[in-house]
Design a protein around this motif. Sequence first.
Motif, PDB file in Angstrom:
ATOM      1  N   SER A 146      65.909  80.396 141.161  1.00 11.08           N
ATOM      2  CA  SER A 146      66.246  80.078 139.570  1.00 11.08           C
ATOM      3  C   SER A 146      67.718  79.790 139.086  1.00 11.08           C
ATOM      4  O   SER A 146      68.490  80.307 140.065  1.00 11.08           O
ATOM      5  N   GLU A 159      67.844  75.102 141.046  1.00  6.24           N
ATOM      6  CA  GLU A 159      66.649  75.915 141.205  1.00  6.24           C
ATOM      7  C   GLU A 159      66.072  75.095 142.177  1.00  6.24           C
ATOM      8  O   GLU A 159      65.682  73.732 142.161  1.00  6.24           O
ATOM      9  N   ASP A 161      63.078  72.981 144.370  1.00  7.99           N
ATOM     10  CA  ASP A 161      61.973  72.594 143.988  1.00  7.99           C
ATOM     11  C   ASP A 161      61.024  72.968 145.378  1.00  7.99           C
ATOM     12  O   ASP A 161      61.592  73.357 146.263  1.00  7.99           O
ATOM     13  N   ASN A 206      65.012  86.140 140.433  1.00  6.36           N
ATOM     14  CA  ASN A 206      63.765  85.131 140.563  1.00  6.36           C
ATOM     15  C   ASN A 206      63.071  85.084 138.945  1.00  6.36           C
ATOM     16  O   ASN A 206      62.275  86.216 138.735  1.00  6.36           O
ATOM     17  N   ARG A 208      60.929  82.478 138.164  1.00  5.14           N
ATOM     18  CA  ARG A 208      59.961  81.362 138.372  1.00  5.14           C
ATOM     19  C   ARG A 208      58.697  81.593 137.722  1.00  5.14           C
ATOM     20  O   ARG A 208      58.188  82.775 137.805  1.00  5.14           O
ATOM     21  N   ASP A 210      55.906  79.390 139.074  1.00  5.57           N
ATOM     22  CA  ASP A 210      55.154  78.726 140.038  1.00  5.57           C
ATOM     23  C   ASP A 210      54.674  79.870 140.888  1.00  5.57           C
ATOM     24  O   ASP A 210      54.929  81.007 140.810  1.00  5.57           O
ATOM     25  N   GLY A 213      56.812  82.725 142.322  1.00  8.15           N
ATOM     26  CA  GLY A 213      57.659  83.717 141.434  1.00  8.15           C
ATOM     27  C   GLY A 213      56.497  84.675 140.694  1.00  8.15           C
ATOM     28  O   GLY A 213      55.311  84.663 141.127  1.00  8.15           O
TER      29      GLY A 213
END
Length: 402
Positions: A146, A159, A161, A206, A208, A210, A213
């Motif tokens: 993040s 962050e 991808d 973290n 996230r 997705d 996370g």
Amino acid sequence: MTGPSDTTNRPLLFTPVTIRGLTAPNRIVVAPMCQYHSDDGGPTDWQMMHLGRLAAGGSGIVFGEETAVEARGRKTYACAGLYKDEHVPAYRRLTDFIREQGAVPAIQLGHAGRKASCHTAREDWRPLHDGDVDEGMPPWQGLAPSALDQLPRRFVPREMDRDDIRTVLDAFRVATLRSGEAGYDIVELHAAHGYLIHQFLSSVSNHRTDAYGGDIQGRMRFALETAEVMREAWPNDKPVFCRISAVDGEGGTWTLDDSVILARELKDRGMDLIDVSSGGITGDSEMPQVPRVAGYQVGFSDRIRRDADVMTIAVGGITDAQQAEDILQAGQADLVAMARELIWNADWPAHAAKQLGIENPFDVMPEEYAFRLRQREAQKTMPINQGGAETEAAMQALLGEK
Ligand SMILES: Cc1cc2nc3c(=O)[nH]c(=O)nc-3n(C[C@H](O)[C@H](O)[C@H](O)COP(=O)(O)O)c2cc1C
């Protein structure tokens, strides 16, 4: 789990340990120690002196420092890396030498993530800034789960991808292959101390939403995929270790219970041993979050070894031979690692062997040193040291005294 088996009366510290197809001569491990002496990632004469001397001191396994799998995964420009094929011969020189001294060469692979782009430890990991461009050290942007920074740095990390995740996983794969070509017998994943893998594990760093996370399964995913990639790239008869921060410590969220879950998952993916450290997710690159009493991480190793049924290394504040032996005898760890104590005394293993009453304590060292030390030991009982009258007279004659 019970302690490692002891079929002879030899202290466990000096009992060989076999993991997969590899046998280390004793259970003393040189812990990874960043040296900030690398040249574009490659080792220099400094590492040859540093690791060579430690190997000659008699430690069974000699770890090199955290070695970055990508150039941008270094903390500093002086950090070690294995991100180019050209690095391999220089590391090969190190592993050959360590092995010649009777020790097992081991490497720790890592990625700094958001802890990238700073000055060295001696400058307190001060973040690089525009003024450093003139010194040939432009700052760079770190990667992270993040875009959160833990320090007021020049750049907030980017962050990662899915492409970044794939790229970094591939970098771990290639660096693992290169470690094999360079002659290492053990490869360790650095998932501790607030570096990239740990940044994914802890909800401090973290955020996230997705698949990488959220709950512990999501936050463990990147660590477990990295472990799988490394295991696949490493020969089946050689061990892979993983160093974790058993707890985030002060200001953190990752707990010892979480570590037991992680250790079980890592074991399922073929990780052979958990190297149990702690801290690092907050603050700078130091890890002050756990009180530094003697053997301050042994309890973490004990719990993970028992509850995840996996081999462990205990490290941190281990300085005395009997203390190390007691940890092994109590089944709190399978091996013990040391950093600062071995800087202070690279020959600690030989001293420990003597303290624990091993019959030929100097045998842990290469013969070039061992035979001199045996002579020295024998000389202590020779008449010259007992001040006999005859010896005294002979000495006086040589000095020309009447
Ligand atoms: C000079 C130095 C460099 C270190 N570099 C690393 C490193 O590269 N990777 C790592 O996992 N830990 C690193 N550590 C932590 C040590 O491996 C070890 O876990 C810690 O110092 C506690 O052990 P000790 O009490 O025997 O020093 C470093 C420690 C020191 C003193």
